[in-house]
Design an enzyme around this catalytic site. Structure first.
Site, PDB file in Angstrom:
ATOM      1  CE1 TYR A   1      -3.522   2.686   0.681  1.00 15.52           C
ATOM      2  CE2 TYR A   1      -2.291   3.250   2.656  1.00 15.52           C
ATOM      3  CZ  TYR A   1      -3.298   3.528   1.744  1.00 15.52           C
ATOM      4  OH  TYR A   1      -4.072   4.655   1.904  1.00 15.52           O
TER       5      TYR A   1
ATOM      6  CE  LYS B   1       2.532   4.849   8.012  1.00 14.32           C
ATOM      7  NZ  LYS B   1       1.170   4.767   8.421  1.00 14.32           N
TER       8      LYS B   1
ATOM      9  CG  ASP C   1       5.956   3.510   0.467  1.00 16.98           C
ATOM     10  OD1 ASP C   1       6.353   4.116   1.480  1.00 16.98           O
ATOM     11  OD2 ASP C   1       4.763   3.433   0.142  1.00 16.98           O
TER      12      ASP C   1
HETATM   13  N1  PLP Z   1       3.183   4.126   2.145  1.00 19.31           N
HETATM   14  C1  PLP Z   1       3.112   3.195   3.105  1.00 19.31           C
HETATM   15  C2  PLP Z   1       4.076   2.069   3.106  1.00 19.31           C
HETATM   16  C3  PLP Z   1       2.139   3.290   4.101  1.00 19.31           C
HETATM   17  O1  PLP Z   1       2.043   2.345   5.034  1.00 19.31           O
HETATM   18  C4  PLP Z   1       1.248   4.396   4.071  1.00 19.31           C
HETATM   19  C5  PLP Z   1       0.210   4.534   5.101  1.00 19.31           C
HETATM   20  O2  PLP Z   1       0.047   3.743   5.957  1.00 19.31           O
HETATM   21  C6  PLP Z   1       1.380   5.339   3.053  1.00 19.31           C
HETATM   22  C7  PLP Z   1       2.354   5.186   2.106  1.00 19.31           C
HETATM   23  C8  PLP Z   1       0.455   6.507   3.006  1.00 19.31           C
HETATM   24  O3  PLP Z   1       0.764   7.381   4.028  1.00 19.31           O
HETATM   25  P1  PLP Z   1      -0.355   8.423   4.573  1.00 19.31           P
HETATM   26  O4  PLP Z   1      -1.378   7.594   5.272  1.00 19.31           O
HETATM   27  O5  PLP Z   1       0.428   9.338   5.464  1.00 19.31           O
HETATM   28  O6  PLP Z   1      -0.906   9.127   3.386  1.00 19.31           O
END
Ligand code: PLP
Length: 454
Positions: free
Chosen positions: A142, A265, A237
């Protein structure tokens, strides 16, 4: 008295589903959400004043625990000087320097306000830099809810993607190729067929959004080698894993340098932040020095920068503590595995550093398909029993539990005791106990059953 239940009902009249991010509704575990009144260290407290040992930690950012005094002091000081200027501050350069120092693959970085914005912007940059349109992602990973990334696999490996939600144009989804995680043959086939048209491959180097799934040895190296050969931008990511498993990224541990990295985060210390960074040559394609447009009113917000700097400043001195936290988590997971075995319950525990997932399945979990074999009804019963015993887990089978530096060994011991109670609870043990879940489990999730959302 206002309770979580009445607060949820009230919220539901004004906010769709009563929540501002779907997984928080707890519908996947047949529960209604705790409304939080405050939190401190490893504990969150609901409106009724009940405390819970927290393994959600705001979905990962709070590696120092809730309301760390140094972080909250930094936010307070920053707030006293004004909350946003829409003009640059030195704090942005300070945090950028910390990130560049911690990630050998990052030469320049840009701040945004969420992980979604980071991945969305990195994809646009990769497209602008390569002049290509297609991207590759892996099923079960995700990357936020950007249109190009909320896409699921079409029929057959290496075919074009289909929208993961109504509202995503099919024409855009078709530019995303979704492949199974850890599947080298599928990756080779897709890159052989479409390599010259692919702008970027984006991957969670440790996947945290189908529950925790580790890359098989060689998988990330293969992605790196093939993307380099084909002139494709490799995006790691590390929104979850950045500063979670070591100071820096898990790319440091694997010794692999992606072209771009997305963060979020932890680098915001609990405030809304994201970032993407990487090779200077690519980053200089961004406006105002390059042609790829990207912007944000609150990007580099001074409160978020202050929280991020304070957090990283503390983490920088914790090399040995990261190892200790991982070791404590490993021991905890080992004990949990023994409990499951003694109770005769099928379970797989995947762990990396201070992140882990207990999957209720007897099969090894290596990708989305094997994660999806988990008994989500049993997880729902387990979740509710753990909550009864004062432990707050993610309200979905397909998430990670996070341990923070604020969790004491006593917290872990208490959690283990709660696990023992939950695992031996008749409803959890039972194969057939009806789930009071108001929604059919997995409804509306399809590939996105690993409930994104946060
Ligand atoms: N990338 C990863 C690996 C994530 O776990 C998340 C959210 O949990 C995101 C991107 C998206 O981040 P946000 O919720 O701050 O938009």
């Amino acid at each position: 008295m206002i309770t979580s239940k009445t607060a949820f009902e009230e919220a539901g009249r004004l906010i769709p589903g009563g929540v501002n991010s779907p997984v928080r509704s707890c519908s996947a575990v047949g529960a209604s959400p705790l409304f939080i009144s405050h939190a401190h260290g490893a504990m969150v407290y609901d409106l009724e004043g009940r405390g819970y040992i927290d393994y959600v930690l705001s979905w990962g950012p709070l590696i120092l625990g809730h309301a760390h005094p140094v972080v909250t002091a930094a936010i307070r000081i920053a707030a006293g000087k004004g909350t946003s200027y829409g003009a640059p501050t030195e704090a942005e350069t300070t945090l950028a320097a910390m990130i560049v120092e911690a990630f050998p693959a990052i030469e320049m970085v840009r701040f945004v306000s969420s992980g979604t914005e980071a991945t969305m912007s990195a994809i646009r940059l990769a497209r602008g830099y390569t002049g290509r349109d297609k991207i590759v992602k892996f099923t079960g990973c995700y990357h936020g809810h950007g249109d190009s990334l909320l896409v699921k696999a079409g029929s057959g490996v290496a075919t074009l993607g289909i929208p993961g939600s109504p509202g995503i144009p099919r024409a855009l989804a078709e530019l995303t190729i979704a492949l199974p995680y850890n599947d080298e043959a599928a990756l080779k086939a897709a890159l052989d067929r479409f390599g010259e048209e692919i702008a970027a491959v984006i991957v969670e180097p440790i996947a945290g959004n189908m529950g925790l799934v580790l890359p098989k040895p060689g998988f990330l190296d293969l992605i790196r080698n093939l993307t380099r050969q084909k002139g494709i931008v490799l995006i790691f990511d590390e929104v979850i894993t950045g500063f979670r498993v070591t100071y820096g990224g898990c790319q440091n541990l694997f010794g692999i340098k992606p072209d771009l990295t997305c963060l979020g985060k932890i680098i915001g210390g609990g405030l809304p932040v994201g970032a993407f960074g990487g090779r200077r040559e690519i980053m200089e394609y961004l406006a105002p020095i390059g042609p790829v447009y990207q912007a944000g009113t609150l990007s580099g917000n001074p409160l978020a920068m202050a929280a991020g700097i304070a957090t990283l400043d503390i983490l920088q001195k914790k090399t040995a503590d990261y190892e200790q936290l991982a070791a404590d988590t490993e021991i905890f997971c080992g004990q949990l595995a023994s409990l499951l075995q003694r109770a005769g319950l099928p379970g797989q525990i995947n762990r990396f550093g201070s992140m882990f997932t207990l999957f209720f399945t007897d099969r090894e979990v290596t990708d989305y398909e094997t994660a999806a074999l988990s008994d989500t009804a049993r997880y729902a019963r387990f979740y509710r029993e753990m909550l009864n015993q004062g432990v707050y887990l993610a309200p979905s089978q397909f998430e990670c539990a996070f341990v923070s530096f604020a969790h004491s060994r006593q917290d872990l011991a208490k959690t283990l005791e709660a696990c023992s109670g939950a695992i031996n609870d008749e409803a959890v043990k039972s194969e057939k106990a009806p789930s009071p879940c108001p929604l059919p489990l997995g409804e509306g999730k399809s590939e996105f059953l690993p409930c994104h959302h946060k």
